[in-house]
Motif scaffolding. Structure first.
Motif, mmCIF file in Angstrom:
data_model
loop_
_atom_site.group_PDB
_atom_site.id
_atom_site.type_symbol
_atom_site.label_atom_id
_atom_site.label_comp_id
_atom_site.label_asym_id
_atom_site.label_seq_id
_atom_site.Cartn_x
_atom_site.Cartn_y
_atom_site.Cartn_z
ATOM 1 N N ILE A 229 14.686 33.045 79.765
ATOM 2 C CA ILE A 229 13.324 32.865 79.250
ATOM 3 C C ILE A 229 12.373 32.514 80.385
ATOM 4 C CG2 ILE A 229 11.889 31.478 77.700
ATOM 5 C CD1 ILE A 229 14.513 31.127 75.998
ATOM 6 N N GLN A 230 12.791 31.611 81.274
ATOM 7 C CA GLN A 230 11.959 31.232 82.411
ATOM 8 C C GLN A 230 11.741 32.406 83.357
ATOM 9 O OE1 GLN A 230 14.432 28.051 83.810
ATOM 10 N NE2 GLN A 230 13.167 26.469 82.846
ATOM 11 N N ILE A 231 12.790 33.210 83.575
ATOM 12 C CA ILE A 231 12.687 34.381 84.450
ATOM 13 C C ILE A 231 11.701 35.388 83.861
ATOM 14 C CG2 ILE A 231 13.960 36.344 85.397
ATOM 15 C CD1 ILE A 231 16.429 34.444 85.481
ATOM 16 N N LYS A 232 11.800 35.633 82.563
ATOM 17 C CA LYS A 232 10.898 36.580 81.889
ATOM 18 C C LYS A 232 9.449 36.131 82.023
ATOM 19 C CE LYS A 232 9.879 38.631 77.414
ATOM 20 N NZ LYS A 232 10.289 38.811 76.024
ATOM 21 N N GLN A 233 9.172 34.851 81.784
ATOM 22 C CA GLN A 233 7.810 34.328 81.887
ATOM 23 C C GLN A 233 7.282 34.440 83.316
ATOM 24 O OE1 GLN A 233 8.295 30.379 80.359
ATOM 25 N NE2 GLN A 233 8.110 31.016 78.218
ATOM 26 N N ALA A 234 8.122 34.154 84.299
ATOM 27 C CA ALA A 234 7.692 34.214 85.703
ATOM 28 C C ALA A 234 7.358 35.642 86.128
ATOM 29 C CB ALA A 234 8.775 33.640 86.601
ATOM 30 N N ILE A 235 8.167 36.612 85.715
ATOM 31 C CA ILE A 235 7.921 38.020 86.065
ATOM 32 C C ILE A 235 6.634 38.504 85.404
ATOM 33 C CG2 ILE A 235 8.767 40.391 85.778
ATOM 34 C CD1 ILE A 235 10.308 38.973 87.894
ATOM 35 N N GLU A 236 6.457 38.206 84.111
ATOM 36 C CA GLU A 236 5.256 38.645 83.406
ATOM 37 C C GLU A 236 3.998 38.031 84.013
ATOM 38 O OE1 GLU A 236 6.122 37.752 79.295
ATOM 39 O OE2 GLU A 236 7.092 39.693 79.001
ATOM 40 N N GLU A 237 4.079 36.771 84.430
ATOM 41 C CA GLU A 237 2.923 36.100 85.023
ATOM 42 C C GLU A 237 2.628 36.636 86.424
ATOM 43 O OE1 GLU A 237 2.231 31.742 86.863
ATOM 44 O OE2 GLU A 237 2.992 31.773 84.807
ATOM 45 N N MET A 238 3.671 36.864 87.225
ATOM 46 C CA MET A 238 3.479 37.271 88.617
ATOM 47 C C MET A 238 3.021 38.723 88.745
ATOM 48 S SD MET A 238 6.195 37.111 91.764
ATOM 49 C CE MET A 238 6.134 35.355 91.980
ATOM 50 N N PHE A 239 3.615 39.625 87.969
ATOM 51 C CA PHE A 239 3.348 41.051 88.129
ATOM 52 C C PHE A 239 2.486 41.655 87.026
ATOM 53 C CE2 PHE A 239 7.380 40.332 90.392
ATOM 54 C CZ PHE A 239 6.995 40.754 91.658
ATOM 55 N N GLY A 240 2.251 40.955 85.926
ATOM 56 C CA GLY A 240 1.411 41.461 84.853
ATOM 57 C C GLY A 240 2.013 42.631 84.103
ATOM 58 N N VAL A 241 3.326 42.584 83.863
ATOM 59 C CA VAL A 241 4.014 43.647 83.126
ATOM 60 C C VAL A 241 4.684 43.046 81.892
ATOM 61 C CG1 VAL A 241 4.447 45.088 85.151
ATOM 62 C CG2 VAL A 241 6.107 43.358 84.506
ATOM 63 N N THR A 242 5.123 43.910 80.980
ATOM 64 C CA THR A 242 5.842 43.475 79.795
ATOM 65 C C THR A 242 7.330 43.631 80.044
ATOM 66 O OG1 THR A 242 4.007 44.256 78.443
ATOM 67 C CG2 THR A 242 6.083 43.785 77.312
ATOM 68 N N VAL A 243 8.075 42.533 79.978
ATOM 69 C CA VAL A 243 9.520 42.548 80.204
ATOM 70 C C VAL A 243 10.221 42.772 78.879
ATOM 71 C CG1 VAL A 243 11.492 41.199 80.988
ATOM 72 C CG2 VAL A 243 9.328 41.052 82.213
ATOM 73 N N VAL A 244 11.103 43.775 78.839
ATOM 74 C CA VAL A 244 11.847 44.089 77.618
ATOM 75 C C VAL A 244 13.132 43.273 77.562
ATOM 76 C CG1 VAL A 244 12.947 45.923 76.292
ATOM 77 C CG2 VAL A 244 10.866 46.396 77.568
ATOM 78 N N THR A 245 13.940 43.326 78.628
ATOM 79 C CA THR A 245 15.190 42.570 78.667
ATOM 80 C C THR A 245 15.390 41.947 80.043
ATOM 81 O OG1 THR A 245 16.493 44.488 79.339
ATOM 82 C CG2 THR A 245 16.386 44.038 76.989
ATOM 83 N N VAL A 246 16.211 40.899 80.060
ATOM 84 C CA VAL A 246 16.601 40.233 81.302
ATOM 85 C C VAL A 246 18.112 40.082 81.287
ATOM 86 C CG1 VAL A 246 16.416 38.139 82.691
ATOM 87 C CG2 VAL A 246 14.442 38.935 81.404
ATOM 88 N N ASN A 247 18.771 40.620 82.297
ATOM 89 C CA ASN A 247 20.211 40.439 82.473
ATOM 90 C C ASN A 247 20.429 39.637 83.749
ATOM 91 O OD1 ASN A 247 19.866 43.474 81.300
ATOM 92 N ND2 ASN A 247 21.559 42.371 80.353
ATOM 93 N N THR A 248 21.322 38.642 83.697
ATOM 94 C CA THR A 248 21.572 37.809 84.876
ATOM 95 C C THR A 248 23.040 37.861 85.261
ATOM 96 O OG1 THR A 248 21.919 35.843 83.522
ATOM 97 C CG2 THR A 248 19.697 36.208 84.360
ATOM 98 N N ALA A 249 23.289 37.618 86.545
ATOM 99 C CA ALA A 249 24.659 37.549 87.065
ATOM 100 C C ALA A 249 24.670 36.630 88.270
ATOM 101 C CB ALA A 249 25.153 38.934 87.461
ATOM 102 N N VAL A 250 25.734 35.852 88.400
ATOM 103 C CA VAL A 250 25.910 35.018 89.583
ATOM 104 C C VAL A 250 26.812 35.797 90.529
ATOM 105 C CG1 VAL A 250 26.790 32.855 90.486
ATOM 106 C CG2 VAL A 250 25.587 32.892 88.305
ATOM 107 N N VAL A 251 26.274 36.127 91.703
ATOM 108 C CA VAL A 251 27.009 36.903 92.695
ATOM 109 C C VAL A 251 27.745 35.928 93.603
ATOM 110 C CG1 VAL A 251 26.809 38.581 94.554
ATOM 111 C CG2 VAL A 251 25.280 38.710 92.591
ATOM 112 N N ALA A 252 29.047 36.037 93.658
ATOM 113 C CA ALA A 252 29.861 35.128 94.468
ATOM 114 C C ALA A 252 29.722 35.455 95.949
ATOM 115 C CB ALA A 252 31.327 35.228 94.066
#
Length: 96
Positions: free
Chosen positions: A34-57
């Motif tokens: 949710i925080q990532i989606k809000q940050a992207i929408e605020e920074m770039f002014g686009v509509t985010v449909v989905t967010v997938n996350t992964a921790v890269v070892a």
């Protein structure tokens, strides 16, 4: 907390952008979707449909030098793959 650290500009990430309208970012490891989606929408002014996350070892790295055998690890990080609404794009070079 700065949520978006930097975009990931690799061949694999650019193929995702061209074919599926998805963008990859390195993000803070404590940030949730949710925080990532809000940050992207605020920074770039686009509509985010989905967010997938992964921790890269982190990978084990080693090399042989004049001083002897040196080994260590590259750091782990959290990666977010963002799907943007059709027709919208993110231009990294003019906004960052």
């Amino acid at each position: 907390m700065e949520i978006i650290k930097k975009p990931i500009l690799t061949e694999k990430a650019s193929l995702l952008t061209e074919k599926l309208n998805r963008y990859a970012f390195k993000v803070d490891h404590r940030a949730n979707k949710i925080q990532i989606k809000q940050a992207i929408e605020e920074m770039f002014g686009v509509t985010v449909v989905t967010v997938n996350t992964a921790v890269v070892a982190g990978k084990a790295k080693s090399r042989y030098t004049k001083a002897g055998f040196v080994s260590g690890r590259s750091p782990k990080y959290k990666k977010a793959i963002i799907t943007v609404k059709d027709g919208e794009t993110i231009d990294f070079y003019s906004t960052l």
